[in-house]
Scaffold this motif. Structure first.
Motif, short mmCIF file in Angstrom:
data_model
loop_
_atom_site.label_atom_id
_atom_site.label_comp_id
_atom_site.label_asym_id
_atom_site.label_seq_id
_atom_site.Cartn_x
_atom_site.Cartn_y
_atom_site.Cartn_z
N MET A 1 66.35 48.19 6.09
CA MET A 1 67.63 47.56 6.47
C MET A 1 67.37 46.43 7.46
SD MET A 1 71.09 49.58 7.62
CE MET A 1 70.44 50.07 9.21
N LYS A 2 67.91 45.24 7.17
CA LYS A 2 67.65 44.07 8.02
C LYS A 2 68.82 43.83 8.98
CE LYS A 2 66.11 39.33 7.47
NZ LYS A 2 67.15 38.95 8.44
N ASN A 3 70.03 43.99 8.46
CA ASN A 3 71.25 43.83 9.27
C ASN A 3 72.20 44.98 8.90
OD1 ASN A 3 70.84 41.10 10.41
ND2 ASN A 3 70.88 40.48 8.26
N ARG A 12 74.40 55.25 -1.29
CA ARG A 12 74.48 56.61 -0.76
C ARG A 12 73.24 56.99 0.04
NH1 ARG A 12 77.33 61.63 -2.41
NH2 ARG A 12 76.51 63.09 -0.88
N ALA A 13 72.06 56.59 -0.46
CA ALA A 13 70.81 56.98 0.22
C ALA A 13 70.75 56.35 1.62
CB ALA A 13 69.61 56.54 -0.62
N THR A 14 71.20 55.10 1.73
CA THR A 14 71.19 54.42 3.03
C THR A 14 72.16 55.11 3.99
OG1 THR A 14 70.67 52.36 1.90
CG2 THR A 14 71.53 52.16 4.15
N LEU A 15 73.34 55.43 3.49
CA LEU A 15 74.32 56.12 4.34
C LEU A 15 73.78 57.48 4.78
CD1 LEU A 15 77.74 55.41 2.55
CD2 LEU A 15 76.77 54.26 4.55
N ASP A 16 73.23 58.23 3.83
CA ASP A 16 72.71 59.56 4.16
C ASP A 16 71.62 59.47 5.22
OD1 ASP A 16 74.40 60.99 2.50
OD2 ASP A 16 73.01 61.02 0.80
N SER A 17 70.75 58.46 5.07
CA SER A 17 69.64 58.35 6.02
C SER A 17 70.14 57.99 7.41
CB SER A 17 68.59 57.39 5.46
OG SER A 17 68.29 56.38 6.37
N LEU A 18 71.15 57.12 7.50
CA LEU A 18 71.73 56.79 8.82
C LEU A 18 72.41 58.03 9.43
CD1 LEU A 18 73.12 53.25 7.96
CD2 LEU A 18 71.58 53.74 9.88
N LEU A 19 73.14 58.78 8.59
CA LEU A 19 73.83 59.96 9.12
C LEU A 19 72.83 61.07 9.50
CD1 LEU A 19 76.94 60.14 6.73
CD2 LEU A 19 76.81 59.13 9.02
N ALA A 173 82.64 53.56 2.71
CA ALA A 173 81.75 54.65 3.13
C ALA A 173 82.24 56.00 2.59
CB ALA A 173 81.64 54.68 4.65
N PHE A 174 83.52 56.29 2.75
CA PHE A 174 84.04 57.60 2.35
C PHE A 174 83.87 57.81 0.84
CE2 PHE A 174 87.50 57.73 5.97
CZ PHE A 174 86.49 57.83 6.91
N THR A 175 84.16 56.79 0.05
CA THR A 175 84.08 56.97 -1.40
C THR A 175 82.63 57.01 -1.87
OG1 THR A 175 84.46 54.60 -1.74
CG2 THR A 175 86.37 56.04 -1.93
N THR A 176 81.77 56.22 -1.25
CA THR A 176 80.34 56.30 -1.61
C THR A 176 79.80 57.69 -1.33
OG1 THR A 176 80.07 53.94 -1.17
CG2 THR A 176 78.06 55.26 -1.20
N LEU A 177 80.32 58.33 -0.27
CA LEU A 177 79.87 59.68 0.08
C LEU A 177 80.61 60.76 -0.71
CD1 LEU A 177 79.48 59.07 3.92
CD2 LEU A 177 77.61 59.54 2.32
N GLY A 178 81.47 60.36 -1.65
CA GLY A 178 82.04 61.33 -2.59
C GLY A 178 83.47 61.73 -2.34
N ALA A 179 84.15 61.12 -1.35
CA ALA A 179 85.55 61.47 -1.10
C ALA A 179 86.49 60.61 -1.95
CB ALA A 179 85.87 61.28 0.38
#
Ligand code: NCD
Length: 305
Positions: A1-3, A12-19, A173-179
């Motif tokens: 991730m640069k910015n 999803r993978a990027t969000l999961d890794s940040l969380l 974010a919410f929909t990418t994570l499945g909501a």
């Protein structure tokens, strides 16, 4: 991730890794000495051209908890007042030797421009009514902590969607994570066109109230014209306020979120704000953890430390 500029298109993978990193930093925050040396020697510039309490202070706390140095820009007392441009301001701060900039600005796209000019990693701390990615991360973390996953959750985002960078980031974010996300607002406070948004919309709050797992309440953004598009505060509260009466109709396990600042008596009743099912202070704590994760990933901190 640069910015970290937007939530749109972040996978999803990027969000999961940040969380996941945020979960680890949440644990660090609760140690007797809540500090790690991961970003020792790095400097973070806080470039806030719009007011902020939570976002600015929690980026500051996050950088310090990672042992980075922080330099802060204050527009009111800066040479902006003498006519210096945004670009010259950015290049000036860069020349002092900073490694990353956190930018909040009233103009859409400002953080992208700062990234181009500075050639430094940039975190968007809110650009106009456009995006606020770390808010979406802290909201997602709060939901994940409470429910274990966002998969299958139904979330209503209620209020001034039109002027809200929080809604624009949370929707992705919410929909990418499945909501599943429903926007609830008077037609005048919905964006003119929802084409391309991963959401449904309604103007009938009471219709969705008893079905959702979380209600995300937004402030009416008076500074962006939000208050001028409905007849009266009383009428707004009646139809779209998260009132004590509506709280009583939520599913027992449902929670209420709010990005802050809350304006009690308009979009949220004091009784709801102070209810244990309102997670606003957990959101603030999680804000530090997700900002630690973002700074850590962008500045290439070492996990071994
Ligand atoms: C929000 C913002 O500034 O976009 N606040 C925040 O960052 N926690 C929402 C708002 O001001 O209503």
């Amino acid at each position: 991730m640069k910015n970290l500029l937007t939530m749109e298109g972040v996978d999803r993978a990027t969000l999961d890794s940040l969380l996941d990193d945020a979960d680890e930093f949440y644990e660090v925050m609760h140690r007797p000495i809540p500090k790690v040396p991961a970003l020792r020697g790095k400097a973070v510039a806080m470039m806030f051209f719009e007011p902020s309490t939570r976002t600015k202070m929690s980026f500051d706390a996050a950088a310090k908890a990672l042992s980075a140095d922080v330099v802060s820009f204050s527009p009111g007392t800066s040479s902006l007042k003498k006519g210096e441009s945004l670009k010259d301001t950015v290049l000036t701060v860069k020349a002092m030797g900073v490694d990353l900039m956190v930018v909040r600005h009233k103009s859409t796209g400002a953080a992208w421009r700062v990234a181009e000019w500075s050639r430094l990693p940039v975190v968007n701390g809110g650009d106009g009514a456009h995006q606020h990615p770390t808010q979406a991360l802290l909201d997602s973390l709060t939901l994940r902590q409470h429910f274990g996953t966002l998969e299958g959750l139904r979330i209503a985002i209620v209020g001034d969607i039109r002027h809200s960078r929080v809604a624009r980031s949370d929707a992705w974010a919410f929909t990418t994570l499945g909501a599943e996300v429903t926007m609830v607002a008077p037609p005048t406070l919905l964006p003119p066109d929802l084409t391309g948004w991963p959401v449904t919309a309604t103007s009938n709050f009471d219709e969705v109230l008893s079905e959702v797992d979380a209600v995300y309440v937004l402030r009416v953004q008076a500074e962006r014209g939000g208050a001028s598009v409905f007849p009266s505060v009383a009428e707004y509260r009646e139809r779209f306020g998260m009132t004590d009466a509506r709280m009583a109709r939520l599913k027992p396990e449902a929670i209420v979120l709010h990005p802050g600042p809350m304006i009690r008596g308009i979009e949220i009743d004091a009784g709801v704000a102070d209810d244990p099912r309102c997670k606003v202070l957990e959101q603030v704590t999680n804000g530090v953890a997700v900002r630690m994760a973002a700074l850590f990933q962008l500045l290439g901190g070492s996990r071994d430390e």
